[in-house]
Design a protein around this motif. Structure first.
Motif, PDB file in Angstrom:
ATOM      1  N   HIS A 114      89.150 -51.863  77.344  1.00 52.25           N
ATOM      2  CA  HIS A 114      88.832 -51.992  75.922  1.00 52.25           C
ATOM      3  C   HIS A 114      90.060 -52.460  75.140  1.00 52.25           C
ATOM      4  N   GLY A 115      89.868 -53.494  74.326  1.00 50.05           N
ATOM      5  CA  GLY A 115      90.944 -54.024  73.502  1.00 50.05           C
ATOM      6  C   GLY A 115      91.743 -55.146  74.126  1.00 50.05           C
ATOM      7  N   GLU A 126      88.199 -60.989  72.433  1.00 50.64           N
ATOM      8  CA  GLU A 126      88.582 -59.585  72.603  1.00 50.64           C
ATOM      9  C   GLU A 126      87.524 -58.843  73.416  1.00 50.64           C
ATOM     10  N   ILE A 128      85.445 -55.575  74.271  1.00 47.20           N
ATOM     11  CA  ILE A 128      84.976 -54.323  73.689  1.00 47.20           C
ATOM     12  C   ILE A 128      84.184 -53.579  74.752  1.00 47.20           C
ATOM     13  N   HIS A 129      84.668 -52.404  75.142  1.00 46.18           N
ATOM     14  CA  HIS A 129      84.004 -51.590  76.162  1.00 46.18           C
ATOM     15  C   HIS A 129      82.864 -50.820  75.499  1.00 46.18           C
ATOM     16  N   LEU A 130      81.636 -51.044  75.968  1.00 46.39           N
ATOM     17  CA  LEU A 130      80.449 -50.373  75.444  1.00 46.39           C
ATOM     18  C   LEU A 130      79.803 -49.592  76.585  1.00 46.39           C
ATOM     19  N   ASP A 144      85.691 -62.017  65.000  1.00 41.39           N
ATOM     20  CA  ASP A 144      84.860 -61.089  64.226  1.00 41.39           C
ATOM     21  C   ASP A 144      83.536 -61.710  63.777  1.00 41.39           C
ATOM     22  N   ASP A 174      78.974 -45.897  70.940  1.00 35.24           N
ATOM     23  CA  ASP A 174      79.917 -47.009  71.092  1.00 35.24           C
ATOM     24  C   ASP A 174      79.483 -48.221  70.276  1.00 35.24           C
ATOM     25  N   GLU A 177      80.140 -47.336  66.533  1.00 33.54           N
ATOM     26  CA  GLU A 177      81.546 -47.201  66.149  1.00 33.54           C
ATOM     27  C   GLU A 177      82.369 -48.448  66.436  1.00 33.54           C
ATOM     28  N   ARG A 178      82.084 -49.113  67.553  1.00 37.03           N
ATOM     29  CA  ARG A 178      82.928 -50.232  67.966  1.00 37.03           C
ATOM     30  C   ARG A 178      82.397 -51.596  67.525  1.00 37.03           C
ATOM     31  N   VAL A 179      81.139 -51.612  67.083  1.00 37.89           N
ATOM     32  CA  VAL A 179      80.543 -52.879  66.653  1.00 37.89           C
ATOM     33  C   VAL A 179      80.101 -52.800  65.191  1.00 37.89           C
ATOM     34  N   ARG A 182      82.595 -51.767  62.444  1.00 39.39           N
ATOM     35  CA  ARG A 182      83.778 -52.621  62.351  1.00 39.39           C
ATOM     36  C   ARG A 182      83.466 -54.022  61.848  1.00 39.39           C
TER      37      ARG A 182
END
Length: 214
Positions: A114-115, A126, A128-130, A144, A174, A177-179, A182
């Motif tokens: 992740h990252g 980038e 992104i671990h989901l 983005d 995930d 919070e991560r998608v 953001r």
């Protein structure tokens, strides 16, 4: 031509021209899998996301310009049936998350967490671990605004977690919070199967997804 993301098995690629990248989407195989070829507009370098099936067709899409990397979004076989042949023919680096890498048919030459950042010529995407659809499922984000989600996010919901409440909770968390927390509503989603969508189109349904548990 305006990009829609609507492709059919055996049909032509749908191509989107961005300032830094060209994105080509095709459908391959018997499960309606999407494969995406990203090319740097400055250098011509290419990256293939999911060598899912039909190696000859993927190699035709790649053409005579090299690709440097093949990224596999997760371990399920319908997303890597052509990986060994395409990797052999192109000599491309193979990339996946280490939790899913052992299930792939070829050694992963670059595990990513992740990252992590992956170059496409002078452009960068980038990782992104989901977690949830598989332990090592990843999405790939460009500026983005363009998100390649594998089987973790589709129009209408998150990916299949086989009725496992813990896996669903992890994937939903995930993805939120991560998608969604953001990225803006204008972010375009390129899934592993079927039609594209945007985060704005899906965001109002998040409470419904949570309530139904799938």
């Amino acid at each position: 031509m305006t990009y829609t993301g609507d492709v059919t098995a055996g049909g032509p690629a749908d191509v989107r021209d961005l300032p830094g990248l060209t994105i080509s989407k095709i459908e391959v195989g018997d499960f309606g899998n999407n494969a995406y070829l990203l090319r740097c507009r400055e250098t011509g370098d290419g990256v293939l996301i999911d060598a899912a099936n039909d190696a000859p067709r993927l190699l035709e899409l790649i053409g005579d310009r090299p690709i440097s990397k093949i990224i596999t979004t997760h371990r399920h076989p319908d997303h890597w049936m052509a990986l060994a042949e395409v990797a052999k023919e192109t000599g491309a680096e193979t990339i996946a998350h280490p939790l899913d890498a052992p299930e792939l048919p070829v050694p992963v030459t670059r595990p990513v967490e992740h990252g992590a950042r992956v170059s496409v010529g002078v452009a960068t995407i980038e990782v992104i671990h989901l977690r949830g659809h598989t332990p090592g499922s990843i999405a790939l984000l460009y500026q983005d605004g363009h998100l390649f989600t594998g089987d973790s996010l589709f129009p209408g919901g998150v990916g299949n977690t086989q009725g496992d409440a813990a896996r669903f909770d992890q994937l939903y968390t995930d993805v939120v919070e991560r998608v969604f927390d953001r990225l803006p509503d204008t972010t375009w989603v390129y899934p592993g199967h079927g039609k594209d969508t945007t985060l704005g189109a899906e965001r109002p349904a998040l409470p419904e997804w949570r309530a139904r548990g799938w």
